[in-house]
Enzyme design. Sequence first.
Site, PDB file in Angstrom:
ATOM      1  N   GLU A 132       3.974 -16.279  23.659  1.00 35.64           N
ATOM      2  CA  GLU A 132       4.035 -14.622  23.264  1.00 35.64           C
ATOM      3  C   GLU A 132       3.994 -14.370  21.854  1.00 35.64           C
ATOM      4  OE1 GLU A 132       7.299 -12.904  25.306  1.00 35.64           O
ATOM      5  OE2 GLU A 132       8.057 -11.575  23.703  1.00 35.64           O
ATOM      6  N   ARG A 179       3.334  -8.144  28.299  1.00 36.91           N
ATOM      7  CA  ARG A 179       3.210  -8.379  26.668  1.00 36.91           C
ATOM      8  C   ARG A 179       1.896  -8.529  26.446  1.00 36.91           C
ATOM      9  NH1 ARG A 179       7.790  -7.329  27.810  1.00 36.91           N
ATOM     10  NH2 ARG A 179       9.530  -8.753  27.816  1.00 36.91           N
ATOM     11  N   SER A 204      11.487 -14.749  22.210  1.00 36.23           N
ATOM     12  CA  SER A 204      10.865 -15.732  23.141  1.00 36.23           C
ATOM     13  C   SER A 204       9.680 -16.179  22.726  1.00 36.23           C
ATOM     14  CB  SER A 204      10.738 -15.171  24.619  1.00 36.23           C
ATOM     15  OG  SER A 204      12.122 -14.850  25.098  1.00 36.23           O
TER      16      SER A 204
END
Length: 322
Positions: free
Chosen positions: A308, A171, A238
């Site tokens: 994130e 990520r 998420s």
Amino acid sequence: MQIETDLRGELRRNEPMARHVSWRAGGVADRSYFPAALADLRAFLGAVAADEPVCFVGLGSNLLVRDGGFRGTVVFTHRALAGLHLLDPPTGGIYAEAGVASPKVARFAALNNLTGAEFLAGIPGTVGGALAMNAGCFGRETWEIVARVRTIDRAGRLYERAPADYRIEYRSVVLKDKAGAGASSDSSSLIPHPSDEWFVAAVFKLPRGNGMQSRRTIKELLQRRIATQPLDQPNAGSVFRNPPGDYAARLIEQCGLKGHAVGGAVISPRHANFIVNTGTARAADIESLIELAQAAVQSRFGITLEREVRIIGEARAKSGAL
Ligand SMILES: Cc1cc2nc3c(=O)[nH]c(=O)nc-3n(C[C@H](O)[C@H](O)[C@H](O)COP(=O)(O)OP(=O)(O)OC[C@H]3O[C@@H](n4cnc5c(N)ncnc54)[C@H](O)[C@@H]3O)c2cc1C
């Protein structure tokens, strides 16, 4: 900002970003630009003042704009950068522009008997967002299938770049210093992406496969998502990256935070790494829950949860403040 009058596309002021992010919350962008074509985007960026903050936005599925708004220009990619086509052999693969929805790439690959892009069906953003985030699921990540990308800088200049020009992690995608691209592993020579260069397209390398099998895989993947994620309420997927060897959802759940609410934002009782907007959430409610989960997991497990989701903009001034 001096913008040419014959520039095509749409320039708006005070655009409510809640309309453009999947959380359906947050403040306005001072300016927003919807280019009609890449040429307009190039001309626009060339005219933007060097100190003007610029943020590219795809489908806003990983983004929160604070309630006080974003003092800069938001560039929306989905209208202008919508090209999607097959590349001829021997190169093969797919050319997809940054504003194309990732699930569309997954379906297009399957329809053309190319395999390896099925996982993109589960990521409800654009190709640009997937490249910026190295988005992934079910054990696959975007940059595993990237052959090369096309980017644009603040002056509107275009570049062709290879994966080796980036430091690519879970990520996280960081453009190595243009001067030393590929030459140094010293983190001081890295500039965060996308600070002054953004994605306009990618070439995905995908081997030949079985389209029927790919479509089955996509269906299974989406069924698993529906079964485990709170997709009926606005969310941004998420919120936290999984820490090494563990799951953010497990840690948050162990802190007893499932169902915990601040204002209209709730830590999903279904999936603890999701924060949902029950209808009235402000960006501040969502950010408070994020900080609360981080503090709880730090205090109980000594683990720092890294976000994130991306947060931009300014907090709203407290009432009574000048
Ligand atoms: C229900 C749900 C499920 C999700 N599941 C997953 C998942 O399984 N795996 C996963 O990785 N993510 C998941 N996400 C998060 C999100 O969909 C991905 O991060 C997605 O790739 C973001 O794309 P976007 O176009 O919406 O980006 P945005 O939210 O618009 O932007 C995200 C970031 O990318 C930058 N960006 C956008 N376009 C460009 C561009 N052209 N060039 C440079 N930078 C750009 C933005 O400035 C911002 O910093 C999920 C989200 C939701 C709502």
